[in-house]
Design a protein around this motif. Structure first.
Motif, mmCIF file in Angstrom:
data_model
loop_
_atom_site.group_PDB
_atom_site.id
_atom_site.type_symbol
_atom_site.label_atom_id
_atom_site.label_comp_id
_atom_site.label_asym_id
_atom_site.label_seq_id
_atom_site.Cartn_x
_atom_site.Cartn_y
_atom_site.Cartn_z
ATOM 1 N N SER A 1 0.798 -1.216 0.000
ATOM 2 C CA SER A 1 0.000 0.000 0.000
ATOM 3 C C SER A 1 0.833 1.270 0.000
ATOM 4 N N GLN A 2 2.154 1.160 0.079
ATOM 5 C CA GLN A 2 2.989 2.341 0.140
ATOM 6 C C GLN A 2 3.017 3.055 -1.205
ATOM 7 N N PRO A 3 2.818 4.393 -1.207
ATOM 8 C CA PRO A 3 2.874 5.137 -2.468
ATOM 9 C C PRO A 3 4.306 5.226 -2.977
ATOM 10 N N PRO A 4 4.489 5.405 -4.286
ATOM 11 C CA PRO A 4 5.843 5.554 -4.834
ATOM 12 C C PRO A 4 6.543 6.746 -4.191
ATOM 13 N N ARG A 5 7.838 6.599 -3.995
ATOM 14 C CA ARG A 5 8.610 7.631 -3.300
ATOM 15 C C ARG A 5 10.042 7.549 -3.775
ATOM 16 N N PRO A 6 10.678 8.686 -4.094
ATOM 17 C CA PRO A 6 12.074 8.631 -4.540
ATOM 18 C C PRO A 6 12.979 8.127 -3.432
ATOM 19 N N PRO B 1 13.490 -0.608 -2.923
ATOM 20 C CA PRO B 1 14.284 -1.624 -3.620
ATOM 21 C C PRO B 1 15.771 -1.246 -3.649
ATOM 22 N N LEU B 2 16.603 -2.210 -3.419
ATOM 23 C CA LEU B 2 18.045 -1.971 -3.417
ATOM 24 C C LEU B 2 18.506 -1.377 -4.737
ATOM 25 N N ASP B 3 18.025 -1.921 -5.851
ATOM 26 C CA ASP B 3 18.470 -1.444 -7.160
ATOM 27 C C ASP B 3 18.079 0.018 -7.379
ATOM 28 N N GLU B 4 16.949 0.431 -6.817
ATOM 29 C CA GLU B 4 16.517 1.821 -6.972
ATOM 30 C C GLU B 4 17.466 2.766 -6.242
ATOM 31 N N MET C 1 20.676 2.153 -5.484
ATOM 32 C CA MET C 1 21.965 2.161 -6.170
ATOM 33 C C MET C 1 21.909 3.007 -7.434
ATOM 34 N N GLU C 2 20.809 2.921 -8.162
ATOM 35 C CA GLU C 2 20.659 3.723 -9.372
ATOM 36 C C GLU C 2 20.653 5.208 -9.044
ATOM 37 N N TYR D 1 25.538 10.989 -7.587
ATOM 38 C CA TYR D 1 26.639 11.217 -6.654
ATOM 39 C C TYR D 1 27.862 10.358 -6.972
ATOM 40 N N ARG D 2 28.254 10.365 -8.237
ATOM 41 C CA ARG D 2 29.440 9.604 -8.640
ATOM 42 C C ARG D 2 30.731 10.244 -8.128
#
Length: 357
Positions: free
Chosen positions: A23-28, A209-212, A214-215, A221-222
Motif C-alpha cells: 500500500s505504500q505510495p511511490p517515493r524517490p 528496492p536496493l536497485d533503486e 543504487m541507481e 553522486y558519482r
C-alpha cells in the motif's frame, strides 16, 4: 526489538509480500532538491492579510520598509519568516532580519578565507580534519567513489562492491549522504536490508528496492557517497524527539582573543524527516541560552510554519549545551564565522560537521 538499533522494531521476514508494503505510495530514494515555494494566489494572500491584522496597503508598507532596509528582504523572505505576524511586529527589531540574498553577501564577506571552502565542502576531508584535532566524530563505514581506480574494503569503486556492501546485514543500520552536499539533500537513513528480496527498509519503516537506491546514488553522486552508522541520540533526547539525531548548531566568531561562542540552537526532526534541517516541513528550531543551557526564550520554538509553545526538559538542555561548548572549537588558524554541528548521542557528544557560514 533490534539489538543494534533498539528503537526500530523487527520486521516480518518477507516485507515485499506484506499488505503495508503493497500500500505504500511511490517515493524517490531521497530528496535531491528542496521543494519549490508555492506561488501566493489571491486566497493565500487574503489569509496573510487576515493573519497580519493589517489592511493590504499597510501590509505592503510593512514589507517595503524591510525590503529597502539593511536586510534587503524579498517578499518570499517576508512570508517565510512570517514577519507579518502581530506578535513579531509588537516585539520590534524586524530590521535585524535579513533576506536570503543579503545573507549570502554577508557570508561571503565574513568568510573572507575562501581557501577554506574546498576543505569544508568535502565531508570526508572535514571529518578527518576534526578527528585529527581530537574531536570525536561519527566513523565512516564505506565510501562509494566510482571515479577512483583502486578500491578497498571501505572504498567501493563500482556497482558490484556497492551492492555487496548494502546486502551485508552486519553493516546496518546505516546513514548515507553525498561527500559533497548541503542541507541534507541526498541523505537516507536505512534500518536494515533483506538480501533474499533485495529490499531495504528506511528509518521510518518504508521500503525501498536496493536497485533503486543504487541507481539514484550512481546517477547523482558519482563524485562520492559515504555511509556512516545510523546513530541514536542520548536517551533523554530520544524521549523528546525519537531515535533520530537532533543536533546542536553552534556559531563561533573568530576574534583577536580567539574563537567566541556566538549562538547555539537545537534542531529537532519531526514526522518522517530523515534529518533536522530547517527546510524540512515540521522540523523545529530552538535557541539555547549560552549562560544557562536552557532551551528557548520563554519556552518558544520557531517551527517551520508557526510559533509553538514548548516546555523543554532541563536534562537535555544542560547535557546538550555542555557538549556543544566543550566540542565547539573551530579549526585553528585565521578564522571567520563558522557554524559547527554537534550531536549528543547515546555514546556521548560528537562533531557532525563544520562549515563556513
Amino acid at each position: 526489538m533490534s539489538a543494534v538499533h533498539p528503537q526500530i522494531q523487527e520486521a516480518p521476514a518477507d516485507p515485499v509480500g506484506s499488505a503495508a508494503a503493497a500500500s505504500q505510495p511511490p517515493r524517490p530514494a531521497f530528496d535531491t532538491a528542496r521543494p519549490d515555494a508555492t506561488a501566493l494566489d489571491a486566497g493565500a494572500f487574503a489569509k496573510v492579510v487576515r493573519a497580519s491584522g493589517l489592511g493590504p496597503a499597510a501590509l505592503a508598507l510593512s514589507f517595503a520598509r524591510l525590503a529597502f532596509g539593511p536586510g534587503s528582504l524579498g517578499f518570499s523572505d517576508f512570508l517565510r519568516l512570517r514577519l507579518y505576524e502581530p506578535d513579531l511586529r509588537a516585539a520590534g527589531g524586524l530590521e535585524r532580519f535579513v533576506g536570503q540574498r543579503r545573507n549570502r553577501d554577508l557570508c561571503v564577506t565574513a568568510n573572507y578565507r575562501h581557501d577554506w571552502l574546498g576543505l569544508m565542502s568535502d565531508k570526508v576531508a572535514m571529518l578527518g580534519y576534526l578527528a585529527a584535532h581530537g574531536l570525536p566524530t561519527i566513523p565512516i563505514r564505506a565510501i562509494y567513489a566510482p571515479r577512483l581506480t583502486g578500491g578497498s574494503a571501505r572504498v567501493l569503486t563500482d556497482r558490484r562492491t556497492l551492492e555487496a556492501f548494502l546486502l551485508d546485514t552486519s553493516h546496518y543500520p546505516l546513514f548515507g549522504k553525498p561527500v559533497e552536499g548541503v542541507q541534507s539533500l541526498g541523505t537516507i537513513g536505512l534500518a536494515r536490508c533483506w538480501p533474499g528480496t533485495r529490499m531495504l527498509e528506511r528509518q521510518d519503516g518504508s521500503l525501498l528496492p536496493l536497485d533503486e537506491l543504487m541507481e539514484a546514488i550512481d546517477a547523482r553522486y558519482r563524485d562520492g557517497y559515504l555511509f556512516q552508522p545510523l546513530t541514536t541520540p542520548d536517551p533523554a533526547i530520544a524521549a523528546l524527539c525519537g531515535a533520530r539525531l537532533a543536533t546542536i548548531r553552534i556559531l563561533t566568531l573568530a576574534s583577536d582573543q580567539g574563537p567566541v561562542l556566538f549562538r547555539v540552537a537545537w534542531k529537532l526532526p519531526a514526522g518522517i524527516n530523515v534529518a533536522d534541517n530547517y527546510w524540512r516541513g515540521g522540523n523545529l528550531l530552538g535557541q539555547i541560552d549560552l549562560e544557562t543551557g536552557c532551551l528557548g526564550r520563554g519556552g518558544r520554538l520557531l517551527a517551520t510554519r508557526s510559533w509553538r509553545r514548548c516546555r523543554p526538559k532541563g536534562a537535555f538542555a544542560s547535557r546538550g549545551a555542555a557538549g556543544a561548548v566543550c566540542y565547539a572549537r573551530p579549526p585553528p588558524g585565521e578564522g571567520t564565522a563558522r557554524p559547527g554541528t554537534v550531536a549528543e548521542m547515546d555514546r556521548g557528544p560528537a562533531a557532525v560537521a563544520c562549515t563556513l557560514l
